[in-house]
Design an enzyme around this catalytic site. Sequence first.
Site, PDB file in Angstrom:
ATOM      1  N   GLY A  12     -16.008  44.479   3.948  1.00  0.00           N
ATOM      2  CA  GLY A  12     -17.140  44.174   4.832  1.00  0.00           C
ATOM      3  C   GLY A  12     -18.256  43.457   4.110  1.00  0.00           C
ATOM      4  O   GLY A  12     -19.422  43.842   4.193  1.00  0.00           O
ATOM      5  N   ARG A  15     -21.680  40.474   5.852  1.00  0.00           N
ATOM      6  CA  ARG A  15     -23.049  40.670   6.349  1.00  0.00           C
ATOM      7  C   ARG A  15     -23.660  41.910   5.702  1.00  0.00           C
ATOM      8  O   ARG A  15     -22.967  42.691   5.046  1.00  0.00           O
ATOM      9  CB  ARG A  15     -23.035  40.894   7.867  1.00  0.00           C
ATOM     10  CG  ARG A  15     -22.576  39.709   8.649  1.00  0.00           C
ATOM     11  CD  ARG A  15     -22.608  39.958  10.149  1.00  0.00           C
ATOM     12  NE  ARG A  15     -21.488  40.737  10.629  1.00  0.00           N
ATOM     13  CZ  ARG A  15     -21.586  41.883  11.297  1.00  0.00           C
ATOM     14  NH1 ARG A  15     -22.773  42.406  11.528  1.00  0.00           N
ATOM     15  NH2 ARG A  15     -20.512  42.518  11.719  1.00  0.00           N
ATOM     16  N   ASP A  68      -8.580  43.592   8.247  1.00  0.00           N
ATOM     17  CA  ASP A  68      -9.039  44.744   9.018  1.00  0.00           C
ATOM     18  C   ASP A  68      -8.674  45.979   8.204  1.00  0.00           C
ATOM     19  O   ASP A  68      -7.494  46.300   8.046  1.00  0.00           O
ATOM     20  CB  ASP A  68      -8.338  44.759  10.387  1.00  0.00           C
ATOM     21  CG  ASP A  68      -8.754  45.957  11.238  1.00  0.00           C
ATOM     22  OD1 ASP A  68      -9.429  46.861  10.717  1.00  0.00           O
ATOM     23  OD2 ASP A  68      -8.386  45.972  12.433  1.00  0.00           O
ATOM     24  N   VAL A  69      -9.688  46.656   7.687  1.00  0.00           N
ATOM     25  CA  VAL A  69      -9.405  47.780   6.787  1.00  0.00           C
ATOM     26  C   VAL A  69      -8.686  48.946   7.475  1.00  0.00           C
ATOM     27  O   VAL A  69      -8.168  49.830   6.811  1.00  0.00           O
ATOM     28  CB  VAL A  69     -10.683  48.307   6.079  1.00  0.00           C
ATOM     29  CG1 VAL A  69     -11.259  47.268   5.146  1.00  0.00           C
ATOM     30  CG2 VAL A  69     -11.721  48.807   7.083  1.00  0.00           C
ATOM     31  N   ASN A  95     -17.226  49.585   1.903  1.00  0.00           N
ATOM     32  CA  ASN A  95     -18.467  49.414   2.658  1.00  0.00           C
ATOM     33  C   ASN A  95     -18.239  49.148   4.152  1.00  0.00           C
ATOM     34  O   ASN A  95     -19.093  49.486   4.968  1.00  0.00           O
ATOM     35  CB  ASN A  95     -19.254  48.249   2.034  1.00  0.00           C
ATOM     36  CG  ASN A  95     -20.329  47.729   2.959  1.00  0.00           C
ATOM     37  OD1 ASN A  95     -21.411  48.321   3.078  1.00  0.00           O
ATOM     38  ND2 ASN A  95     -20.053  46.638   3.669  1.00  0.00           N
ATOM     39  N   TYR A 160     -19.478  58.728  14.385  1.00  0.00           N
ATOM     40  CA  TYR A 160     -19.945  58.101  13.141  1.00  0.00           C
ATOM     41  C   TYR A 160     -20.242  59.169  12.070  1.00  0.00           C
ATOM     42  O   TYR A 160     -19.841  59.042  10.903  1.00  0.00           O
ATOM     43  CB  TYR A 160     -21.196  57.276  13.456  1.00  0.00           C
ATOM     44  CG  TYR A 160     -21.771  56.500  12.306  1.00  0.00           C
ATOM     45  CD1 TYR A 160     -21.171  55.323  11.854  1.00  0.00           C
ATOM     46  CD2 TYR A 160     -22.943  56.919  11.677  1.00  0.00           C
ATOM     47  CE1 TYR A 160     -21.721  54.601  10.802  1.00  0.00           C
ATOM     48  CE2 TYR A 160     -23.499  56.208  10.630  1.00  0.00           C
ATOM     49  CZ  TYR A 160     -22.889  55.045  10.203  1.00  0.00           C
ATOM     50  OH  TYR A 160     -23.429  54.330   9.165  1.00  0.00           O
ATOM     51  N   LYS A 164     -18.501  59.630   8.402  1.00  0.00           N
ATOM     52  CA  LYS A 164     -19.278  59.542   7.155  1.00  0.00           C
ATOM     53  C   LYS A 164     -19.259  60.858   6.373  1.00  0.00           C
ATOM     54  O   LYS A 164     -19.329  60.857   5.145  1.00  0.00           O
ATOM     55  CB  LYS A 164     -20.714  59.094   7.463  1.00  0.00           C
ATOM     56  CG  LYS A 164     -20.795  57.665   8.006  1.00  0.00           C
ATOM     57  CD  LYS A 164     -20.230  56.657   7.025  1.00  0.00           C
ATOM     58  CE  LYS A 164     -20.375  55.227   7.473  1.00  0.00           C
ATOM     59  NZ  LYS A 164     -19.828  54.262   6.508  1.00  0.00           N
ATOM     60  N   ILE A 193     -31.492  51.331   7.106  1.00  0.00           N
ATOM     61  CA  ILE A 193     -31.466  50.051   6.384  1.00  0.00           C
ATOM     62  C   ILE A 193     -31.512  48.888   7.381  1.00  0.00           C
ATOM     63  O   ILE A 193     -30.822  48.909   8.412  1.00  0.00           O
ATOM     64  CB  ILE A 193     -30.180  49.952   5.515  1.00  0.00           C
ATOM     65  CG1 ILE A 193     -29.999  51.201   4.630  1.00  0.00           C
ATOM     66  CG2 ILE A 193     -30.213  48.679   4.654  1.00  0.00           C
ATOM     67  CD1 ILE A 193     -31.079  51.487   3.613  1.00  0.00           C
TER      68      ILE A 193
HETATM   69  P1  NAP Z   1     -23.173  45.407   9.427  1.00  0.00           P
HETATM   70  O1  NAP Z   1     -24.347  44.574   9.126  1.00  0.00           O
HETATM   71  O2  NAP Z   1     -22.803  45.674  10.846  1.00  0.00           O
HETATM   72  O3  NAP Z   1     -21.892  44.813   8.644  1.00  0.00           O
HETATM   73  C1  NAP Z   1     -20.647  45.432   8.759  1.00  0.00           C
HETATM   74  C2  NAP Z   1     -19.665  44.739   7.865  1.00  0.00           C
HETATM   75  O4  NAP Z   1     -18.405  45.424   7.976  1.00  0.00           O
HETATM   76  C3  NAP Z   1     -19.398  43.302   8.257  1.00  0.00           C
HETATM   77  O5  NAP Z   1     -19.170  42.552   7.103  1.00  0.00           O
HETATM   78  C4  NAP Z   1     -18.139  43.396   9.103  1.00  0.00           C
HETATM   79  O6  NAP Z   1     -17.349  42.206   9.117  1.00  0.00           O
HETATM   80  C5  NAP Z   1     -17.393  44.477   8.345  1.00  0.00           C
HETATM   81  N1  NAP Z   1     -16.370  45.131   9.147  1.00  0.00           N
HETATM   82  C6  NAP Z   1     -16.496  45.751  10.342  1.00  0.00           C
HETATM   83  N2  NAP Z   1     -15.305  46.213  10.766  1.00  0.00           N
HETATM   84  C7  NAP Z   1     -14.405  45.888   9.810  1.00  0.00           C
HETATM   85  C8  NAP Z   1     -13.004  46.075   9.666  1.00  0.00           C
HETATM   86  N3  NAP Z   1     -12.285  46.706  10.590  1.00  0.00           N
HETATM   87  N4  NAP Z   1     -12.398  45.590   8.555  1.00  0.00           N
HETATM   88  C9  NAP Z   1     -13.110  44.929   7.604  1.00  0.00           C
HETATM   89  N5  NAP Z   1     -14.430  44.722   7.693  1.00  0.00           N
HETATM   90  C10 NAP Z   1     -15.077  45.193   8.773  1.00  0.00           C
HETATM   91  O7  NAP Z   1     -23.334  46.870   8.770  1.00  0.00           O
HETATM   92  P2  NAP Z   1     -24.254  47.389   7.565  1.00  0.00           P
HETATM   93  O8  NAP Z   1     -25.480  47.946   8.152  1.00  0.00           O
HETATM   94  O9  NAP Z   1     -24.323  46.387   6.482  1.00  0.00           O
HETATM   95  O10 NAP Z   1     -23.384  48.648   7.098  1.00  0.00           O
HETATM   96  C11 NAP Z   1     -22.531  48.591   5.975  1.00  0.00           C
HETATM   97  C12 NAP Z   1     -22.094  50.017   5.668  1.00  0.00           C
HETATM   98  O11 NAP Z   1     -23.251  50.822   5.436  1.00  0.00           O
HETATM   99  C13 NAP Z   1     -21.343  50.679   6.808  1.00  0.00           C
HETATM  100  O12 NAP Z   1     -20.313  51.499   6.295  1.00  0.00           O
HETATM  101  C14 NAP Z   1     -22.419  51.520   7.479  1.00  0.00           C
HETATM  102  O13 NAP Z   1     -21.862  52.606   8.161  1.00  0.00           O
HETATM  103  C15 NAP Z   1     -23.223  51.950   6.268  1.00  0.00           C
HETATM  104  N6  NAP Z   1     -24.581  52.361   6.571  1.00  0.00           N
HETATM  105  C16 NAP Z   1     -25.471  51.514   7.142  1.00  0.00           C
HETATM  106  C17 NAP Z   1     -26.768  51.958   7.409  1.00  0.00           C
HETATM  107  C18 NAP Z   1     -27.809  51.091   8.040  1.00  0.00           C
HETATM  108  O14 NAP Z   1     -28.907  51.603   8.348  1.00  0.00           O
HETATM  109  N7  NAP Z   1     -27.576  49.802   8.226  1.00  0.00           N
HETATM  110  C19 NAP Z   1     -27.138  53.272   7.091  1.00  0.00           C
HETATM  111  C20 NAP Z   1     -26.192  54.114   6.509  1.00  0.00           C
HETATM  112  C21 NAP Z   1     -24.923  53.645   6.238  1.00  0.00           C
HETATM  113  P3  NAP Z   1     -17.553  41.059  10.279  1.00  0.00           P
HETATM  114  O15 NAP Z   1     -18.783  40.289   9.889  1.00  0.00           O
HETATM  115  O16 NAP Z   1     -16.321  40.252  10.186  1.00  0.00           O
HETATM  116  O17 NAP Z   1     -17.736  41.797  11.563  1.00  0.00           O
END
Ligand code: NAP
Length: 252
Positions: A12, A15, A68-69, A95, A160, A164, A193
């Site tokens: 991932g 983004r 796709d993981v 991630n 979710y 996690k 975040i």
């Molecule tokens: P995001 O901006 O929505 O980005 C998600 C990333 O995961 C994208 O690169 C997406 O690829 C990829 N992805 C989604 N489904 C996938 C799949 N089946 N196989 C491979 N790649 C996949 O999310 P983020 O906020 O950066 O979150 C990243 C991680 O941090 C996640 O695990 C999330 O749960 C965790 N997290 C986030 C927050 C927060 O506040 N943002 C807080 C705690 C934890 P595409 O671009 O191709 O869709």
Amino acid sequence: MKLEGKTAVVTGGSRGIGRAVCIELAQRGANVVFCYASGEEAARETLSLCDAGRAAGDTGKTCMARCDVAKAEDVKALMDFAGKTFGRIDILVNNAGVTRDGLLMKMKEEDFDRVIAVNLKGAFLCMKEVSRLMMKQRYGRIVNVSSVVGLHGNAGQMNYAASKAGVIGMTKSMAKELGSRQITVNAVAPGFIDTDMTAGLSEEYVKKMTEAIPAGRIGSARDVAQAVAFLASDLAGYITGQVLLVDGGMGM
Ligand code: NAP
């Protein structure tokens, strides 16, 4: 925290936090192989940002692949590609993650299944694929991206939170299984975040959340990436099975 000569796989990476992790690892000299699910254009942008961020004379390379993981065959192809291209995989950052929020009474079975498939099974498949190579190398750094929601729960995010919390259980179990081979397995638990994942939340909710963060601000993807880089580095060689909260104090 130099990572020259190391090869990292980041899931991932197109983004948000994943992109920031790729840039952070590339800036420290690692070869980076990252995957995305469907956002090819965004992935290309990550690739350019990684290459632009490399220090002069850095011979590290960045590669991207669709994967796709949640699919075992995709994960195998990704790890084979990374292993064949660079000869080893030193760092794995699990991630990739999705949300399909809703209160329990309204949550569809497919929303539960998809979140578990990507966030939890995806991390399992990736760790299973790389662990063989890391055991042979007698070296590895695995960093799983969990969430404060996995520790405290959150109304409307039961699926979710389960995924996690599961990631934390897997992290501790893998740390015990792989520790004797100099492979560390840790998790980061980000708080709130600023990424696409949180972009749709109402202004009122964001204000309320921010007020509850001792640091007084929402975190950036880079805040998380720097913690991941530390756990992925040789500086963290005697740290394993831990969950590092990157949340500005929110989860205290
Ligand atoms: P995001 O901006 O929505 O980005 C998600 C990333 O995961 C994208 O690169 C997406 O690829 C990829 N992805 C989604 N489904 C996938 C799949 N089946 N196989 C491979 N790649 C996949 O999310 P983020 O906020 O950066 O979150 C990243 C991680 O941090 C996640 O695990 C999330 O749960 C965790 N997290 C986030 C927050 C927060 O506040 N943002 C807080 C705690 C934890 P595409 O671009 O191709 O869709």
